[in-house]
Design a protein around this motif. Structure first.
Motif, short mmCIF file in Angstrom:
data_model
loop_
_atom_site.label_atom_id
_atom_site.label_comp_id
_atom_site.label_asym_id
_atom_site.label_seq_id
_atom_site.Cartn_x
_atom_site.Cartn_y
_atom_site.Cartn_z
N SER A 36 0.80 -1.35 0.19
CA SER A 36 0.04 -0.18 0.20
C SER A 36 1.00 1.34 -0.11
CB SER A 36 -0.86 0.11 1.31
OG SER A 36 -1.65 -1.09 1.17
N ASP B 126 -6.12 0.85 2.57
CA ASP B 126 -5.19 1.98 2.13
C ASP B 126 -6.03 3.23 1.53
OD1 ASP B 126 -6.13 1.10 -0.29
OD2 ASP B 126 -4.12 0.48 -1.15
N ARG C 294 -4.48 6.25 -3.68
CA ARG C 294 -4.99 5.59 -2.48
C ARG C 294 -6.39 5.89 -2.39
NH1 ARG C 294 -0.98 5.95 2.32
NH2 ARG C 294 -2.92 5.32 3.40
N LYS D 145 2.06 3.14 -2.94
CA LYS D 145 1.12 3.87 -3.93
C LYS D 145 1.05 5.38 -3.69
CE LYS D 145 -1.87 -0.14 -4.11
NZ LYS D 145 -3.15 -1.08 -3.51
#
Length: 795
Positions: free
Chosen positions: A229, A268, A237, A232
């Motif tokens: 996560s 996330d 997100r 990103k």
């Protein structure tokens, strides 16, 4: 601003109109990397070029007060301000996930990320865990928000800052984690829906997850999810189109309202820097929560009935009611409006001591560390600290002494970006902080440095020396009271949540420290629009559409350049350069020169033949009149022209303070038409000079020459602004410009009592020969502003 300042000086108002160069930063450094030339050399060359251009244009800056952010005498005080922040607990260093630009090889502040990309090079921004320096602007969030009401700024700019600061009133709720001693805290603005809560979500970068990952029953799954996560971008997100993902921690929280077990997830779409980093999921009344509940197959409970009266099970996103409605399935809240219920629930939770009202802000602290060379060194000294927890070197940081300032940027550095500061390997910086400051730190206080320079000049004259603390000198305090805060600031539209916000922050810190007696830097703000290239694209070497002002000056003169830029349209609008229109302004000034020369020749002022030979020659001037001065026998022409003159004086007097330069110039053109129609001799010598005075801020070079030719030894720019006679503005007729498809093709003289009769005005306008030949097709519509203008739109 030059036009405004020339006008104000002629009104007898003292003006401080200085100039400076925001000369540190990535553009200069990237250019240096590309060319292999040191950024100091290219920066000084650029300053020399810009200075020559501005002086050629006739910008009346105070050239004794020139600043440049890259010079040590400037950034010495930038460093002093950093130390002030540090002493007041507003500068600190911490490790966190930051915005990293691979293109620029440096960290970016949140404000420098636009749609997930670097505002400079447009490279996609990624997240990277790093230790960095921050300024605690969040301590000032409430004041930065509330004090916007004091300011005469464009409402759109104030709205931009309000949205960025993002004030929200809500409540922090503590939920006990079952079978543990821990609690999870969430922030919400809608606790009224808490009877409908079915889960809790925590951000991968939240403090709760960082602290408890190893404790979760599903620790390995959580850790793997967090790693993926955090690769990103933040924008990715939170994207609304993206499918929601998450992983169950294995823990449950207890809802004290109804003893419901709420599974705790890591997902996330939650962000660690928003609220507490954790949120309570109410999928029946929040679209994002609904999408997550569907993805995780979690229950969805209705606790609000909207205006449509639907009480059925919520199965589609269209049924999710967020903004209004009445409470159901909510115990003591049933039947209440959601807003009343929100207050009632907050009272209840505070009474039960598992909730506490809080005000939160979206604004984050300002990250100022940059891993680049061309910036002000951060004035901190570091020493290694032995740590048993980490094999990586750790450091203790202490401020350098004020007597050591400036910490000078060394010139013998390999400045090509590597992802680490180029200062890392320099021998002078082995015990110093090697990151440099974000250049917005430099531009957060420059307006005060101008006054500081005035103070230094005053101290020199008094033989008192110049080296003092920049804000505790008595001479400086007197000057700050005189010149600050800034009365008018033109610019900054693209820096709503950057420079403009940061300058307000710095000003408030200095106010709190007792160095200044004002807490806002710019009382009145107006934005200027960008001038596009002739192809309607932003000027760029890439497109080959850059207009060099010196080229325009060489062909048409500086006055043409000045007036054309101001005549293009309203100051705040984006406009495209038009070569044909530049020539139109040139022709207007040529007409002024010619009729003014005729007027000067026809006065009793004695011009010798040797003087006459010095008149500028060439295409612009044209032949000079040698007609003898006739008596002003045409009283009608004289009176009408005098009224037009005073109408022009009034209009320009009102327009310049409002920065309505295009309409002020248009009024000068209307008067010019009337003067040519009446003849040069219809204007008295006194009124001729009033016309020159009004035109002077716009065309300073030509009016200065004509003023001298009219017999004045002093500069026209030292003369007083003319006043208008209100009695002369009352007229039985009015002149209405007539446009065809947006271009003026004629002028209609109409009786005052007829200006409301649009059909009559249109008939008279289309009968004008100068208009008739341009109305070549059907008239689609007419736009008539009574007594002001008529626009005929035809096919």
């Amino acid at each position: 601003t030059d036009i405004y300042c020339r006008y104000m000086r002629m009104r007898g108002i003292s003006i401080l109109h200085p100039i400076g160069f925001d000369s540190f930063g990535l553009p200069a450094e990237n250019y240096a990397v590309k060319t292999g030339t040191h950024p100091k050399i290219t920066t000084e060359d650029a300053i020399a070029t810009f200075t020559a251009q501005m002086q050629a244009i006739g910008l009346s800056y105070d050239w004794d007060l020139v600043l440049a952010a890259h010079r040590p005498d400037y950034y010495k005080w930038t460093q002093w301000l950093f130390l002030l922040m540090y002493r007041r607990g507003l500068a600190y260093r911490k490790k966190q996930s930051v915005n990293w630009c691979d293109g620029c090889q440096t960290v970016l502040a949140n404000e420098q990320v636009v749609d997930g990309h670097c505002e400079r090079c447009e490279t996609a921004v990624v997240q990277k865990e790093m230790e960095q320096w921050f300024l605690k602007i969040t301590d000032y969030a409430e004041r930065l928000l509330n004090d916007l009401e004091k300011l005469d700024w464009p409402e759109s700019t104030k709205a931009g800052q309000r949205n960025w600061i993002g004030r929200s009133e809500g409540i922090n709720i503590e939920y006990r984690v079952q079978s543990t001693e821990y609690k999870v805290e969430v922030f919400t603005t809608r606790p009224d829906t808490n009877f409908g809560a079915t889960f809790i979500v925590c951000a991968p970068d939240s403090d709760f997850v960082k602290k408890h990952t190893s404790h979760f029953p599903e620790s390995e799954k959580v850790q793997a999810y967090c790693i993926e996560s955090l690769k990103k971008r933040e924008l990715e997100r939170v994207g609304t189109e993206r499918e929601k993902t998450g992983v169950f921690t294995g823990w449950y929280a207890l809802n004290e309202l109804n003893n419901a077990q709420l599974p705790i997830y890591v997902a996330d779409f939650a962000l660690g820097n928003v609220g507490t980093g954790c949120l309570v999921g109410v999928p029946g009344h929040d679209q994002r929560d609904f999408e997550f509940a569907q993805a995780m197959k979690l229950p969805i409970i209705r606790v609000v009935v909207g205006p449509d009266g639907d009480t059925s099970e919520i199965l589609t996103i269209k049924q999710v009611q967020e903004e209004q409605g009445t409470m159901i399935n909510s115990g003591f809240l049933d039947g209440m409006d959601i807003h009343e219920a929100t207050k009632k629930m907050m009272d209840y939770m505070e009474e039960k001591e598992y909730g506490k009202r809080v005000t939160r802000f979206k604004l984050r602290d300002w990250l100022i560390s940059r891993q680049r060379f061309w910036g002000a060194p951060i004035p901190m000294r570091k020493s290694p600290v032995v740590s048993r927890q980490s094999s990586d070197p750790e450091y203790k940081y202490e401020p350098v002494g004020e007597s050591e300032l400036p910490v000078v940027l060394p010139m013998d550095v390999e400045f090509k970006p590597t992802g680490k500061s180029p200062l890392t390997e320099h021998p002078d910086f082995q015990d110093r902080e090697v990151d440099t400051m974000d250049t917005f730190v430099d531009s957060s206080w420059y307006f005060l440095r101008f006054v500081q320079l005035l103070s230094e000049e005053a101290r020199k004259k008094a033989n008192a020396g110049t080296e003092t603390n920049p804000f505790d000198d008595e001479t400086l305090k007197i000057l700050l009271n005189k010149w600050c805060p800034v009365d008018l600031y033109v610019g900054g539209a693209e820096h709503t949540v950057l420079h403009l916000l940061y300058a307000r922050f710095f000003t408030k810190v200095l106010f709190d420290a007792g160095y200044i007696n004002f807490d806002e830097p710019f009382l009145k703000l107006r934005h200027q629009g960008i001038i596009l290239g002739p192809d309607h694209r932003k000027m760029s070497k890439r497109w080959g559409n850059v207009i060099n002002p010196l080229d325009v000056i060489a062909q048409y003169g500086a006055d043409t350049l000045r007036m054309y830029e101001m005549f293009m349209g309203p100051l705040d609008q984006m406009k495209a350069w038009n070569v044909a229109s530049v020539a139109g302004i040139y022709r207007f000034l040529s007409r002024v020169w010619n009729i003014a020369n005729t007027a000067i020749h026809n006065t009793t002022h004695n011009i010798s033949s040797s003087d006459e030979e010095e008149y500028p020659q060439g295409e612009m001037v044209g032949p000079k009149s040698t007609t003898p001065n006739p008596s002003l026998s045409k009283e009608g022409n004289h009176d009408s022209l005098k009224r037009a003159l005073h109408k022009m004086i009034k209009k320009v007097t009102e327009d310049i303070p409002e920065l309505k330069f295009n309409t002020a110039i248009a009024e000068c053109m209307i008067f010019m038409n009337a003067w040519e129609k009446a003849g040069a001799e219809a204007l008295s010598n006194e009124d001729f000079e009033k016309f020159l005075l009004v035109l002077a801020p716009f065309a300073p070079f030509m009016t200065e020459e004509l003023w001298s030719l009219a017999g004045h030894a002093d500069s026209i720019h030292h003369a007083s602004w003319p006043s208008y006679e209100a009695s002369l503005l009352v007229s039985e007729t009015v002149e209405i410009p007539v446009q065809v498809n947006g271009r003026v093709r004629g002028t209609l003289t109409v009786a005052i009592d007829s200006i409301a009769q649009e059909n009559l005005i249109l008939a008279q306008a289309t009968a004008l020969e100068s208009v008739k030949r341009f109305v070549t097709g059907d008239i689609v519509k007419t736009v008539y502003v009574p007594g002001k203008i008529l626009n005929i739109v035809c096919r």
